[in-house]
Design a protein around this motif. Structure first.
Motif, PDB file in Angstrom:
ATOM      1  N   ARG A 190       0.823  -1.212   0.000  1.00  0.00           N
ATOM      2  CA  ARG A 190       0.000   0.000   0.000  1.00  0.00           C
ATOM      3  C   ARG A 190       0.854   1.259   0.000  1.00  0.00           C
ATOM      4  NH1 ARG A 190      -4.255   1.913   4.784  1.00  0.00           N
ATOM      5  NH2 ARG A 190      -4.563   4.035   3.984  1.00  0.00           N
ATOM      6  N   HIS A 191       1.919   1.254   0.821  1.00  0.00           N
ATOM      7  CA  HIS A 191       2.710   2.469   0.971  1.00  0.00           C
ATOM      8  C   HIS A 191       4.061   2.405   0.260  1.00  0.00           C
ATOM      9  CE1 HIS A 191       0.125   2.888   4.722  1.00  0.00           C
ATOM     10  NE2 HIS A 191      -0.138   3.973   4.029  1.00  0.00           N
ATOM     11  N   GLY A 192       4.431   1.237  -0.244  1.00  0.00           N
ATOM     12  CA  GLY A 192       5.713   1.133  -0.921  1.00  0.00           C
ATOM     13  C   GLY A 192       6.896   1.231   0.017  1.00  0.00           C
ATOM     14  N   LEU A 193       6.728   0.720   1.242  1.00  0.00           N
ATOM     15  CA  LEU A 193       7.766   0.841   2.256  1.00  0.00           C
ATOM     16  C   LEU A 193       8.123  -0.531   2.827  1.00  0.00           C
ATOM     17  CD1 LEU A 193       6.414   3.964   4.179  1.00  0.00           C
ATOM     18  CD2 LEU A 193       8.261   3.911   2.494  1.00  0.00           C
ATOM     19  N   PRO A 194       9.322  -0.664   3.422  1.00  0.00           N
ATOM     20  CA  PRO A 194       9.715  -1.943   4.015  1.00  0.00           C
ATOM     21  C   PRO A 194       9.089  -2.123   5.381  1.00  0.00           C
ATOM     22  CG  PRO A 194      11.449  -0.358   4.372  1.00  0.00           C
ATOM     23  CD  PRO A 194      10.388   0.354   3.541  1.00  0.00           C
ATOM     24  N   LEU A 195       8.794  -3.359   5.728  1.00  0.00           N
ATOM     25  CA  LEU A 195       8.350  -3.712   7.067  1.00  0.00           C
ATOM     26  C   LEU A 195       9.506  -4.442   7.757  1.00  0.00           C
ATOM     27  CD1 LEU A 195       4.760  -4.888   6.090  1.00  0.00           C
ATOM     28  CD2 LEU A 195       5.434  -2.665   7.019  1.00  0.00           C
ATOM     29  N   GLY A 196       9.209  -5.227   8.767  1.00  0.00           N
ATOM     30  CA  GLY A 196      10.264  -5.944   9.447  1.00  0.00           C
ATOM     31  C   GLY A 196      10.727  -7.163   8.678  1.00  0.00           C
ATOM     32  N   VAL A 197      11.885  -7.679   9.057  1.00  0.00           N
ATOM     33  CA  VAL A 197      12.387  -8.922   8.483  1.00  0.00           C
ATOM     34  C   VAL A 197      11.598 -10.078   9.087  1.00  0.00           C
ATOM     35  CG1 VAL A 197      14.366 -10.476   8.340  1.00  0.00           C
ATOM     36  CG2 VAL A 197      14.690  -8.007   8.118  1.00  0.00           C
ATOM     37  N   PRO A 198      10.990 -10.947   8.277  1.00  0.00           N
ATOM     38  CA  PRO A 198      10.184 -12.042   8.818  1.00  0.00           C
ATOM     39  C   PRO A 198      11.036 -13.030   9.617  1.00  0.00           C
ATOM     40  CG  PRO A 198       9.757 -11.723   6.469  1.00  0.00           C
ATOM     41  CD  PRO A 198      10.960 -10.921   6.805  1.00  0.00           C
ATOM     42  N   VAL A 199      10.491 -13.505  10.714  1.00  0.00           N
ATOM     43  CA  VAL A 199      11.173 -14.512  11.518  1.00  0.00           C
ATOM     44  C   VAL A 199      11.470 -15.748  10.675  1.00  0.00           C
ATOM     45  CG1 VAL A 199      10.933 -16.052  13.513  1.00  0.00           C
ATOM     46  CG2 VAL A 199      10.168 -13.668  13.659  1.00  0.00           C
ATOM     47  N   GLU A 200      10.516 -16.117   9.813  1.00  0.00           N
ATOM     48  CA  GLU A 200      10.680 -17.314   8.984  1.00  0.00           C
ATOM     49  C   GLU A 200      11.881 -17.184   8.055  1.00  0.00           C
ATOM     50  OE1 GLU A 200       7.963 -15.483   9.215  1.00  0.00           O
ATOM     51  OE2 GLU A 200       6.708 -16.760  10.505  1.00  0.00           O
ATOM     52  N   ALA A 201      12.129 -15.986   7.547  1.00  0.00           N
ATOM     53  CA  ALA A 201      13.268 -15.783   6.645  1.00  0.00           C
ATOM     54  C   ALA A 201      14.587 -15.986   7.385  1.00  0.00           C
ATOM     55  CB  ALA A 201      13.210 -14.390   6.042  1.00  0.00           C
ATOM     56  N   VAL A 202      14.656 -15.500   8.619  1.00  0.00           N
ATOM     57  CA  VAL A 202      15.875 -15.669   9.407  1.00  0.00           C
ATOM     58  C   VAL A 202      16.061 -17.132   9.784  1.00  0.00           C
ATOM     59  CG1 VAL A 202      16.981 -15.094  11.609  1.00  0.00           C
ATOM     60  CG2 VAL A 202      15.883 -13.299  10.244  1.00  0.00           C
ATOM     61  N   ALA A 203      14.961 -17.795  10.171  1.00  0.00           N
ATOM     62  CA  ALA A 203      15.046 -19.225  10.514  1.00  0.00           C
ATOM     63  C   ALA A 203      15.546 -20.038   9.329  1.00  0.00           C
ATOM     64  CB  ALA A 203      13.691 -19.732  10.988  1.00  0.00           C
ATOM     65  N   LYS A 204      15.047 -19.731   8.150  1.00  0.00           N
ATOM     66  CA  LYS A 204      15.467 -20.444   6.939  1.00  0.00           C
ATOM     67  C   LYS A 204      16.943 -20.204   6.647  1.00  0.00           C
ATOM     68  CE  LYS A 204      14.258 -20.986   2.047  1.00  0.00           C
ATOM     69  NZ  LYS A 204      13.329 -20.535   0.965  1.00  0.00           N
ATOM     70  N   ALA A 205      17.388 -18.951   6.806  1.00  0.00           N
ATOM     71  CA  ALA A 205      18.786 -18.627   6.543  1.00  0.00           C
ATOM     72  C   ALA A 205      19.705 -19.323   7.537  1.00  0.00           C
ATOM     73  CB  ALA A 205      18.992 -17.115   6.595  1.00  0.00           C
ATOM     74  N   LEU A 206      19.300 -19.384   8.806  1.00  0.00           N
ATOM     75  CA  LEU A 206      20.122 -20.051   9.813  1.00  0.00           C
ATOM     76  C   LEU A 206      20.181 -21.561   9.566  1.00  0.00           C
ATOM     77  CD1 LEU A 206      18.978 -18.091  12.987  1.00  0.00           C
ATOM     78  CD2 LEU A 206      21.295 -18.147  12.059  1.00  0.00           C
ATOM     79  N   ALA A 207      19.066 -22.126   9.124  1.00  0.00           N
ATOM     80  CA  ALA A 207      19.059 -23.558   8.822  1.00  0.00           C
ATOM     81  C   ALA A 207      19.977 -23.867   7.647  1.00  0.00           C
ATOM     82  CB  ALA A 207      17.634 -24.022   8.528  1.00  0.00           C
ATOM     83  N   ALA A 208      20.003 -22.965   6.673  1.00  0.00           N
ATOM     84  CA  ALA A 208      20.855 -23.176   5.498  1.00  0.00           C
ATOM     85  C   ALA A 208      22.320 -22.876   5.783  1.00  0.00           C
ATOM     86  CB  ALA A 208      20.360 -22.312   4.339  1.00  0.00           C
ATOM     87  N   HIS A 209      22.579 -22.098   6.844  1.00  0.00           N
ATOM     88  CA  HIS A 209      23.950 -21.691   7.174  1.00  0.00           C
ATOM     89  C   HIS A 209      24.199 -21.902   8.665  1.00  0.00           C
ATOM     90  CE1 HIS A 209      24.725 -19.846   3.229  1.00  0.00           C
ATOM     91  NE2 HIS A 209      23.442 -19.510   3.263  1.00  0.00           N
ATOM     92  N   PRO A 210      24.303 -23.156   9.084  1.00  0.00           N
ATOM     93  CA  PRO A 210      24.520 -23.438  10.508  1.00  0.00           C
ATOM     94  C   PRO A 210      25.842 -22.894  11.027  1.00  0.00           C
ATOM     95  CG  PRO A 210      24.809 -25.429   9.184  1.00  0.00           C
ATOM     96  CD  PRO A 210      24.234 -24.392   8.271  1.00  0.00           C
ATOM     97  N   GLU A 211      26.730 -22.496  10.108  1.00  0.00           N
ATOM     98  CA  GLU A 211      28.011 -21.932  10.522  1.00  0.00           C
ATOM     99  C   GLU A 211      27.913 -20.459  10.902  1.00  0.00           C
ATOM    100  OE1 GLU A 211      27.692 -20.752   6.205  1.00  0.00           O
ATOM    101  OE2 GLU A 211      27.020 -22.390   7.489  1.00  0.00           O
ATOM    102  N   ALA A 212      26.743 -19.843  10.716  1.00  0.00           N
ATOM    103  CA  ALA A 212      26.575 -18.408  10.968  1.00  0.00           C
ATOM    104  C   ALA A 212      26.909 -18.061  12.418  1.00  0.00           C
ATOM    105  CB  ALA A 212      25.153 -17.976  10.638  1.00  0.00           C
ATOM    106  N   LYS A 213      27.502 -16.889  12.607  1.00  0.00           N
ATOM    107  CA  LYS A 213      27.944 -16.458  13.933  1.00  0.00           C
ATOM    108  C   LYS A 213      26.999 -15.466  14.599  1.00  0.00           C
ATOM    109  CE  LYS A 213      31.800 -18.759  13.660  1.00  0.00           C
ATOM    110  NZ  LYS A 213      32.023 -19.959  14.496  1.00  0.00           N
ATOM    111  N   ALA A 214      26.101 -14.845  13.827  1.00  0.00           N
ATOM    112  CA  ALA A 214      25.219 -13.828  14.413  1.00  0.00           C
ATOM    113  C   ALA A 214      24.123 -13.477  13.419  1.00  0.00           C
ATOM    114  CB  ALA A 214      26.009 -12.570  14.787  1.00  0.00           C
TER     115      ALA A 214
END
Length: 505
Positions: free
Chosen positions: A159-183
């Motif tokens: 509606r406004h053409g603006l960003p919202l927050g980063v979805p929890v699901e996106a972070v969970a998916k990234a961490l699952a794909a990169h278990p070596e991540a430090k933060a």
């Protein structure tokens, strides 16, 4: 021997000075601010003479009043040896207020604090999960630390053409794909005041055994009034960067880095944080900036509830008036900073940069303007008459620039999905060359380019330059926006990584 009858009592002069510079009586709970007041009174009375830096010696003889109040920490507010412990005492008070055990005051803004965090969370080559709407300071922190980013993207408000927050699901998916991540590193709230699920992000990061770092540069006022969101540390974040100069009455460049280091999780090493912070910290910090952080903390602690409540009322009155303007929208909702005034113009047909020019001609400066958005900053320092005058001028300027309504569009800062070819640090230090824009498409960028504001990179070192990126940046420039950090802000040429067989710098 008594003083001559006509000699001013220095104690009375000091009392008058303190009253005028500390009307709310903050110095009693602000050791750095109290020291600044004492030293300033001494300078003004002539009792204190400086034979140390800064070189202006608190004299107006050469540059006028420009340097008034610019007092150092070392050999100023405290001794060179910091034997008074004033900075440590002020930082301990801030840590206690935000409910953590570690805090450092920065005179280098959130830029320095973000880069300190990057240096503290990993080693060169380590992976970190990072929100793409990060400020350029965090990206340069990744370069300094040699970290490898895995990008996660915010949801977008169609509606406004603006960003919202980063979805929890996106972070969970990234961490699952990169278990070596430090933060996990996110910016929240965004530049336009939208917020995400920090508690959910913290739980997800902790389940993976890594810390959540939040760049909350725009949220120093969160957590001190029930009408505002809790601050990120209260929601489970392990470290929080705050710009005291953005939403609190601190001096420019004032920031805090706060962290929880003694919890059972033990996800952040305080010694690494100290080393990371000191690596980019000046050895000649401004006592005035540090004192302003201390005073702002005391203000929040003792008067924040009242002042932040008044700010909500100011903003509500402004929103009610602006909503009467046909086609104009003000961004509101549960996932927004309730003090942020974000005005969307597509429905009015007015160009925000032209509205901004009219506002400046009328004597009003605002934080941000692009084609579709205006962001006038409201803080605890604002008062009703000035805000009312601003709103009236915005209404007039929008009506004078009104045109045909246009479709909502996403700025390049919010919609760019990069194609990564190399780690940012590798591309930053690689040999590079200058090529024409048409020849740059398909090449790997050696430079960081970000429309400013908001300072969110559209192109970073190591990313492939696409036609979409070039076109998006050129649209920003055509509309009057500033193209920041580019070697050639006209976008006629780009800096690209040289092929292995090509000589370059």
């Amino acid at each position: 021997m008594g003083r001559p009858r006509d000699t001013p009592d220095p104690r009375a002069a000091h009392s008058t000075f303190v009253t005028s510079f500390d009307p709310l009586g903050l110095a009693g709970d602000a050791p750095l601010f109290a020291a600044w007041l004492r030293l300033s009174a001494g300078v003004r009375s002539g009792r204190t003479q400086f034979f140390s830096i800064p070189g202006h010696k608190q004299s107006s003889r050469l540059t006028g009043p420009l340097v008034d109040g610019d007092l150092p920490l070392y050999a100023g507010l405290d001794t060179v040896q910091l034997s008074g412990g004033l900075l440590a005492a002020a930082e301990q008070r801030a840590a206690a207020l935000w409910g953590v055990d570690w805090c450092r005051f920065s005179v280098g803004g959130s830029t320095h604090a973000n880069q300190a965090v990057a240096l503290a969370v990993g080693a060169p080559g380590d992976t970190v999960i990072v929100s793409r709407t990060l400020h350029r300071s965090m990206l340069t922190g990744l370069i300094l630390a040699g970290l490898r980013p895995v990008w996660v993207y915010p949801e977008l408000d169609e509606r406004h053409g603006l960003p919202l927050g980063v979805p929890v699901e996106a972070v969970a998916k990234a961490l699952a794909a990169h278990p070596e991540a430090k933060a996990v590193l996110v910016g929240d709230p965004s530049y336009v005041g939208t917020t995400g699920d920090i508690a959910g992000l913290a739980s997800t990061a902790h389940a993976a055994g890594v810390p959540l770092i939040v760049d909350g540069a725009w949220a120093a006022h969160f957590g001190f009034h029930p009408g505002y969101p809790p601050h990120a540390l209260a929601l489970g974040a392990d470290a929080l960067v705050l710009s005291a100069h953005k939403t609190l009455p601190a001096m420019n460049q004032a920031a805090l880095l706060l962290a929880r280091t003694s919890s059972a999780r033990g996800l952040l090493d305080p010694s690494r944080l100290e080393r990371g912070f000191d690596a980019g910290h000046t050895t000649s910090p401004s006592g005035a900036i540090l004192a302003s952080i201390d005073a702002s903390r005391a203000l929040l602690q003792h008067h924040g509830d009242r002042l932040l409540g008044d700010l909500l009322d100011l903003r509500l009155n402004a929103v009610e008036r602006l909503r009467e303007v046909p086609g104009l929208e003000v961004v509101t909702g549960d996932r927004t900073d309730p003090a942020k005034l974000v005005i969307r113009l597509p429905g009015t047909g007015a160009c925000g940069l032209k509205v901004d020019a009219r506002l400046r001609a009328a004597g009003f400066t605002i934080e941000m303007a692009d084609r579709d958005t205006l962001v006038p900053m409201l803080t605890m320092a604002d008062e009703a008459p000035a805000v009312d005058a601003l709103v009236s001028e915005i209404i007039t300027a929008v009506d004078e620039e009104r045109g045909s309504a246009r479709e909502v569009a996403f700025a390049p800062s919010w919609r760019t999905v990069p194609v990564t070819d190399a780690v940012p640090r590798e591309a930053f230090f690689a040999r590079h060359e200058t090529v024409d824009a048409q020849d740059a498409v398909g090449r790997v960028s050696a430079e960081l380019i970000a429309p400013y504001p908001p300072g969110v990179p559209v192109l970073a070192p190591g990313e492939v330059i696409t036609q979409e990126i070039v076109d998006g940046l050129r649209r920003v420039a055509h509309d009057g926006g500033r193209i920041a950090y580019a070697e050639d802000p006209t976008l006629t040429t780009f800096q690209v990584v040289s092929p292995p067989s090509t000589s370059g710098r």
